[in-house]
Enzyme design. Sequence first.
Site, PDB file in Angstrom:
ATOM      1  N   LYS A   1       1.951  -3.197   6.750  1.00 38.42           N
ATOM      2  CA  LYS A   1       2.391  -3.264   5.352  1.00 38.42           C
ATOM      3  C   LYS A   1       3.908  -3.099   5.262  1.00 38.42           C
ATOM      4  CE  LYS A   1      -1.652  -3.838   3.379  1.00 38.42           C
ATOM      5  NZ  LYS A   1      -2.016  -5.141   2.758  1.00 38.42           N
TER       6      LYS A   1
ATOM      7  N   TYR B   1      -2.118  -0.197  10.701  1.00 39.25           N
ATOM      8  CA  TYR B   1      -2.354  -0.823   9.393  1.00 39.25           C
ATOM      9  C   TYR B   1      -1.165  -0.589   8.465  1.00 39.25           C
ATOM     10  CZ  TYR B   1      -3.880  -1.028   4.544  1.00 39.25           C
ATOM     11  OH  TYR B   1      -3.936  -1.269   3.184  1.00 39.25           O
TER      12      TYR B   1
ATOM     13  N   SER C   1       0.833  -1.207   0.000  1.00 34.95           N
ATOM     14  CA  SER C   1       0.000   0.000   0.000  1.00 34.95           C
ATOM     15  C   SER C   1       0.862   1.249   0.000  1.00 34.95           C
ATOM     16  CB  SER C   1      -0.881  -0.023   1.255  1.00 34.95           C
ATOM     17  OG  SER C   1      -1.451   1.235   1.495  1.00 34.95           O
TER      18      SER C   1
END
Length: 340
Positions: free
Chosen positions: A157, A153, A128
């Site tokens: 990644k 989050y 991402s």
Amino acid sequence: MDAAKTVLITGGTGFIGSHTAVELMAAGYETVIVDNLCNSDKSVIEGIEKIAGRKVDFVEGDTCDIEFMRDVFRTYEFDSVIHFAAHKAVGESVADPLKYYRNNLVSFMNIVELMKENGRSNVLFSSSATVYGEAETLPVTEETPRQPATSPYGNTKQISEDILRDCCRAYEGLYGIALRYFNPIGAHPSALIGELPIGVPNNLVPYITQTAAGIRKELSIFGNDYDTPDGTCLRDYIDVVDLAKAHVAAVDRMTQGRMDRKYEIYNIGTGRPVSVLELVQRFSKVNGIELPYRFVARRAGDTPAVWADASLANEVLGWKAGRDLDDTLRASWLWQQRLM
């Protein structure tokens, strides 16, 4: 099944996973989908099969359960895996970081461990643009330094990228690609699959379409005081079908032995920044719908602006975003109408 032409897709009933399954099948690959349906619905399989015109192998289960995944590896022959299975809501990850670290990291480590254990070759990781954090220069290239993640989050990644890089370096026969994609939106033009959030949407476009459909009273735009032309966040919105095709290009590169290094990274975006407010106004215009919206406080974990320099993917993968934004917004509304 021919292992070289078979791809395991974890999280394959999700938004991006389902569209990627369709594009892989159109390109001649067989797919095996594993999903625990925690944020998707089994009906998605029917949509994939209708578009593809053939059956999909679907196994319901949790990628965090290594013994379950070990059985999947015993049952199916495949050389490549695309790992989508992850929790993905930025705000929720700030509120409940342990949920994100446990699910996103354990599931990915299980996949890499089993690839190594079974002598399978290719891992394509769903990364991402959040790994860039608040980048100092825009647009971001693959060489842009990663900033400290602005959410758990985003941190999962970053850590998963590092796990893949280090494992490819350490283990013979293991190759990896991380696709850093920006803001996926839209739906398949057939309206047979699209984004299907469970509960209140965390992503902008499903919230727009649900507001347009009268499911939500109004749209909340988080922050109008950013240092951007209209005060709202700038993002790089990529059509989900274009994004799915990037995965096909990456799998082709791995299965055809064309990788220059054991681990590669590519930005997948359009290179065109669009503000949140502009996206809302364009949706209204192209679909002829007035949307009630209001500005509310900024959301934790949001960066003011990020968009891609995708020239490396254009040149090396031979991939380029092609869908027009207005067509993407029309497809989103068509999909929402089908759900009503």
